[in-house]
Motif scaffolding. Structure first.
Motif, PDB file in Angstrom:
ATOM      1  N   LEU A 165       0.827  -1.200   0.000  1.00  0.00           N
ATOM      2  CA  LEU A 165       0.000   0.000   0.000  1.00  0.00           C
ATOM      3  C   LEU A 165       0.865   1.254   0.000  1.00  0.00           C
ATOM      4  CD1 LEU A 165      -2.753  -0.990   2.590  1.00  0.00           C
ATOM      5  CD2 LEU A 165      -2.872  -1.103   0.101  1.00  0.00           C
ATOM      6  N   PRO A 166       0.358   2.366  -0.526  1.00  0.00           N
ATOM      7  CA  PRO A 166       1.091   3.630  -0.451  1.00  0.00           C
ATOM      8  C   PRO A 166       1.321   4.039   0.995  1.00  0.00           C
ATOM      9  CG  PRO A 166      -0.775   3.785  -1.969  1.00  0.00           C
ATOM     10  CD  PRO A 166      -0.940   2.512  -1.225  1.00  0.00           C
ATOM     11  N   LYS A 167       2.373   4.816   1.221  1.00  0.00           N
ATOM     12  CA  LYS A 167       2.652   5.292   2.573  1.00  0.00           C
ATOM     13  C   LYS A 167       1.795   6.493   2.933  1.00  0.00           C
ATOM     14  CE  LYS A 167       7.462   3.698   2.607  1.00  0.00           C
ATOM     15  NZ  LYS A 167       8.888   4.088   2.782  1.00  0.00           N
ATOM     16  N   ASN A 168       1.392   7.242   1.919  1.00  0.00           N
ATOM     17  CA  ASN A 168       0.596   8.443   2.146  1.00  0.00           C
ATOM     18  C   ASN A 168      -0.848   8.080   2.435  1.00  0.00           C
ATOM     19  OD1 ASN A 168      -1.251  10.736   0.935  1.00  0.00           O
ATOM     20  ND2 ASN A 168       0.709  11.689   1.462  1.00  0.00           N
ATOM     21  N   ARG A 169      -1.409   8.675   3.480  1.00  0.00           N
ATOM     22  CA  ARG A 169      -2.777   8.368   3.880  1.00  0.00           C
ATOM     23  C   ARG A 169      -3.784   8.739   2.787  1.00  0.00           C
ATOM     24  NH1 ARG A 169      -5.489   7.554   8.731  1.00  0.00           N
ATOM     25  NH2 ARG A 169      -7.638   8.301   8.775  1.00  0.00           N
ATOM     26  N   GLN A 170      -3.569   9.858   2.117  1.00  0.00           N
ATOM     27  CA  GLN A 170      -4.483  10.292   1.062  1.00  0.00           C
ATOM     28  C   GLN A 170      -4.476   9.311  -0.103  1.00  0.00           C
ATOM     29  OE1 GLN A 170      -6.760  12.639   1.007  1.00  0.00           O
ATOM     30  NE2 GLN A 170      -7.311  12.121  -1.108  1.00  0.00           N
ATOM     31  N   GLU A 171      -3.315   8.796  -0.460  1.00  0.00           N
ATOM     32  CA  GLU A 171      -3.239   7.850  -1.572  1.00  0.00           C
ATOM     33  C   GLU A 171      -3.886   6.514  -1.205  1.00  0.00           C
ATOM     34  OE1 GLU A 171       0.669   7.455  -3.100  1.00  0.00           O
ATOM     35  OE2 GLU A 171       0.721   9.490  -3.920  1.00  0.00           O
ATOM     36  N   ILE A 172      -3.825   6.128   0.062  1.00  0.00           N
ATOM     37  CA  ILE A 172      -4.528   4.916   0.487  1.00  0.00           C
ATOM     38  C   ILE A 172      -6.033   5.105   0.324  1.00  0.00           C
ATOM     39  CG2 ILE A 172      -5.036   3.404   2.444  1.00  0.00           C
ATOM     40  CD1 ILE A 172      -2.258   3.911   3.490  1.00  0.00           C
ATOM     41  N   LYS A 173      -6.528   6.290   0.642  1.00  0.00           N
ATOM     42  CA  LYS A 173      -7.956   6.579   0.457  1.00  0.00           C
ATOM     43  C   LYS A 173      -8.331   6.530  -1.020  1.00  0.00           C
ATOM     44  CE  LYS A 173      -8.651   9.489   4.560  1.00  0.00           C
ATOM     45  NZ  LYS A 173      -9.047  10.849   5.039  1.00  0.00           N
ATOM     46  N   GLU A 174      -7.456   7.052  -1.884  1.00  0.00           N
ATOM     47  CA  GLU A 174      -7.716   7.010  -3.318  1.00  0.00           C
ATOM     48  C   GLU A 174      -7.772   5.571  -3.820  1.00  0.00           C
ATOM     49  OE1 GLU A 174      -4.628   9.301  -5.054  1.00  0.00           O
ATOM     50  OE2 GLU A 174      -5.315  11.218  -4.238  1.00  0.00           O
ATOM     51  N   LEU A 175      -6.822   4.747  -3.367  1.00  0.00           N
ATOM     52  CA  LEU A 175      -6.806   3.338  -3.774  1.00  0.00           C
ATOM     53  C   LEU A 175      -8.051   2.613  -3.276  1.00  0.00           C
ATOM     54  CD1 LEU A 175      -5.451   0.865  -5.015  1.00  0.00           C
ATOM     55  CD2 LEU A 175      -4.119   0.611  -2.904  1.00  0.00           C
ATOM     56  N   MET A 176      -8.487   2.914  -2.063  1.00  0.00           N
ATOM     57  CA  MET A 176      -9.682   2.279  -1.521  1.00  0.00           C
ATOM     58  C   MET A 176     -10.929   2.656  -2.321  1.00  0.00           C
ATOM     59  SD  MET A 176     -11.081   2.209   2.414  1.00  0.00           S
ATOM     60  CE  MET A 176     -11.453   3.973   2.484  1.00  0.00           C
ATOM     61  N   ALA A 177     -10.987   3.914  -2.786  1.00  0.00           N
ATOM     62  CA  ALA A 177     -12.119   4.342  -3.607  1.00  0.00           C
ATOM     63  C   ALA A 177     -12.164   3.546  -4.915  1.00  0.00           C
ATOM     64  CB  ALA A 177     -12.022   5.836  -3.888  1.00  0.00           C
ATOM     65  N   GLU A 178     -11.006   3.296  -5.528  1.00  0.00           N
ATOM     66  CA  GLU A 178     -10.970   2.497  -6.749  1.00  0.00           C
ATOM     67  C   GLU A 178     -11.357   1.051  -6.463  1.00  0.00           C
ATOM     68  OE1 GLU A 178     -10.408   3.847  -9.875  1.00  0.00           O
ATOM     69  OE2 GLU A 178     -10.676   5.622  -8.623  1.00  0.00           O
ATOM     70  N   ALA A 179     -10.887   0.518  -5.340  1.00  0.00           N
ATOM     71  CA  ALA A 179     -11.229  -0.858  -4.978  1.00  0.00           C
ATOM     72  C   ALA A 179     -12.732  -1.007  -4.757  1.00  0.00           C
ATOM     73  CB  ALA A 179     -10.452  -1.280  -3.731  1.00  0.00           C
ATOM     74  N   LYS A 180     -13.359  -0.003  -4.174  1.00  0.00           N
ATOM     75  CA  LYS A 180     -14.809  -0.042  -3.984  1.00  0.00           C
ATOM     76  C   LYS A 180     -15.535  -0.009  -5.324  1.00  0.00           C
ATOM     77  CE  LYS A 180     -15.067   2.004   0.645  1.00  0.00           C
ATOM     78  NZ  LYS A 180     -15.544   3.162   1.455  1.00  0.00           N
ATOM     79  N   TYR A 181     -15.023   0.775  -6.266  1.00  0.00           N
ATOM     80  CA  TYR A 181     -15.668   0.868  -7.579  1.00  0.00           C
ATOM     81  C   TYR A 181     -15.613  -0.477  -8.301  1.00  0.00           C
ATOM     82  CZ  TYR A 181     -16.511   2.143 -12.434  1.00  0.00           C
ATOM     83  OH  TYR A 181     -17.006   2.190 -13.713  1.00  0.00           O
ATOM     84  N   TYR A 182     -14.457  -1.134  -8.228  1.00  0.00           N
ATOM     85  CA  TYR A 182     -14.306  -2.427  -8.891  1.00  0.00           C
ATOM     86  C   TYR A 182     -14.820  -3.594  -8.044  1.00  0.00           C
ATOM     87  CZ  TYR A 182     -11.282   0.122 -12.145  1.00  0.00           C
ATOM     88  OH  TYR A 182     -10.794   1.013 -13.070  1.00  0.00           O
ATOM     89  N   LEU A 183     -15.380  -3.308  -6.869  1.00  0.00           N
ATOM     90  CA  LEU A 183     -15.976  -4.328  -5.984  1.00  0.00           C
ATOM     91  C   LEU A 183     -14.949  -5.365  -5.541  1.00  0.00           C
ATOM     92  CD1 LEU A 183     -19.375  -4.872  -7.862  1.00  0.00           C
ATOM     93  CD2 LEU A 183     -18.859  -3.301  -5.988  1.00  0.00           C
ATOM     94  N   ILE A 184     -13.751  -4.892  -5.190  1.00  0.00           N
ATOM     95  CA  ILE A 184     -12.687  -5.777  -4.691  1.00  0.00           C
ATOM     96  C   ILE A 184     -12.665  -5.648  -3.174  1.00  0.00           C
ATOM     97  CG2 ILE A 184     -10.276  -6.444  -4.921  1.00  0.00           C
ATOM     98  CD1 ILE A 184     -10.187  -4.872  -7.532  1.00  0.00           C
ATOM     99  N   GLN A 185     -13.471  -6.432  -2.497  1.00  0.00           N
ATOM    100  CA  GLN A 185     -13.673  -6.263  -1.068  1.00  0.00           C
ATOM    101  C   GLN A 185     -12.405  -6.535  -0.260  1.00  0.00           C
ATOM    102  OE1 GLN A 185     -16.422  -4.928   0.299  1.00  0.00           O
ATOM    103  NE2 GLN A 185     -15.222  -4.909   2.202  1.00  0.00           N
ATOM    104  N   GLY A 186     -11.614  -7.494  -0.684  1.00  0.00           N
ATOM    105  CA  GLY A 186     -10.388  -7.808   0.046  1.00  0.00           C
ATOM    106  C   GLY A 186      -9.435  -6.627   0.094  1.00  0.00           C
ATOM    107  N   LEU A 187      -9.310  -5.914  -1.018  1.00  0.00           N
ATOM    108  CA  LEU A 187      -8.438  -4.746  -1.063  1.00  0.00           C
ATOM    109  C   LEU A 187      -9.038  -3.600  -0.263  1.00  0.00           C
ATOM    110  CD1 LEU A 187      -5.922  -3.361  -2.082  1.00  0.00           C
ATOM    111  CD2 LEU A 187      -7.088  -2.869  -4.238  1.00  0.00           C
ATOM    112  N   VAL A 188     -10.358  -3.479  -0.276  1.00  0.00           N
ATOM    113  CA  VAL A 188     -11.021  -2.462   0.557  1.00  0.00           C
ATOM    114  C   VAL A 188     -10.703  -2.696   2.030  1.00  0.00           C
ATOM    115  CG1 VAL A 188     -13.242  -1.554   1.321  1.00  0.00           C
ATOM    116  CG2 VAL A 188     -12.868  -2.045  -1.104  1.00  0.00           C
TER     117      VAL A 188
END
Length: 299
Positions: A100-123
């Motif tokens: 995962l990225p070290k930056n908290r904001q980038e982790i939030k961005e990645l989580m938003a993409e994971a939610k869009y693609y319905l990848i629950q494990g990554l969320v």
């Protein structure tokens, strides 16, 4: 975005036609080749159908024939999302884990993409990382302790706010203490601790335990010393010399004057053409003094 998943990143120039000009319908059954070319928000990726359909996600629905997929005239399959974190998405689909990225904001961005693609494990992975960062301890107040004169000079010169230094070095005394000196020394230290907790956002507080004085306050602004309060004095008692520590407290006017930032002081000097800050701050230096006993020694 990892190098083994991203072919290249495109940043279309202003006014140029998008890559998707002349869109066509793309059927998963007509893939023919196991490799897929993806255009995710202008970022181009190569991957396989096997990776995209490994987990029960929106990408599996797209590339198993359950959803219509659009492609451009060059055969790139179009996904209308930001491609910044799509490389991490693919890596998670491959390995069931990802750095995962070290930056908290980038982790939030990645989580938003994971939610869009319905990848629950990554969320879940992103949420756990955000919770750990939230609970990580961050000190409220950091007090530097001077280890050398050069370090002190660098700290004061680089400070963008007023500096208050407390020097206390009880072991430096070659005489004994008066009965109240220990209590008064502790009062000075206690005052310093309270001030540092209250004003740590506006003033830089530093400690010095290697200086020559036993107890001394120093006040700095714009990289130079503005005032000093020495709290020790020598008392000539009947039989021996003693060191007295006074419970000296910096007055409010001095603290108020040193609470101004360097930028504010600079603007004031430029506008008025005078050193207003220097005029407001009083130079206080309570020097060592001696008290003599009138009685003769040894009687």
């Amino acid at each position: 975005m990892s190098g083994d998943t991203c072919l290249t990143a495109l940043c279309p120039a202003s006014g140029s036609k998008p890559k998707g000009a002349g869109l066509g319908s793309f059927r998963a059954g007509a893939l023919g080749n196991k490799y897929v070319r993806l255009n995710v928000g202008g970022c181009l990726y190569y991957t396989t159908v096997q990776v995209l359909t490994r987990h029960d996600t929106m990408l599996k629905a797209m590339f198993s024939g359950r959803m219509e997929v659009l492609s451009d005239k060059d055969g790139w399959i179009l996904i209308d999302r930001c491609g910044k974190h799509f490389g991490s998405i693919l890596n998670y689909l491959r390995d069931n884990t990802v750095a995962l990225p070290k930056n908290r904001q980038e982790i939030k961005e990645l989580m938003a993409e994971a939610k869009y693609y319905l990848i629950q494990g990554l969320v879940d992975l992103c949420q756990a990382a955000l919770q750990d960062k939230k609970e990580s301890y961050k000190p409220v107040c950091n007090i530097p302790v001077i280890t050398s004169p050069k370090e002190e000079e660098r700290l004061i010169e680089s400070a963008m706010k007023p500096v208050v230094k407390l020097l206390y070095n009880r072991s430096n005394n070659k005489y004994s203490y008066t009965s109240n000196s220990d209590d008064n020394l502790l009062k000075n230290i206690e005052l310093f601790d309270k001030l540092s907790l209250r004003f740590n956002g506006r003033v830089l507080f530093i400690k010095d335990v290697i200086g020559d004085e036993i107890c001394c306050w120093s006040f700095y602004g714009q990289g130079r010393k503005l005032a000093e309060v020495c709290c020790t004095s020598i008392v000539y008692a009947t039989e021996k010399k003693q060191t007295k520590v006074d419970p000296s407290v910096p007055d409010n006017s001095l603290l108020e004057a040193t609470s101004r930032t360097r930028s504010q002081a600079s603007r004031s000097e430029d506008e008025d053409g005078s050193f207003e800050l220097r005029d407001r701050v009083r130079r206080i230096h309570v020097k060592r003094y001696s008290t003599y006993d009138d009685r003769q020694m040894g009687h």
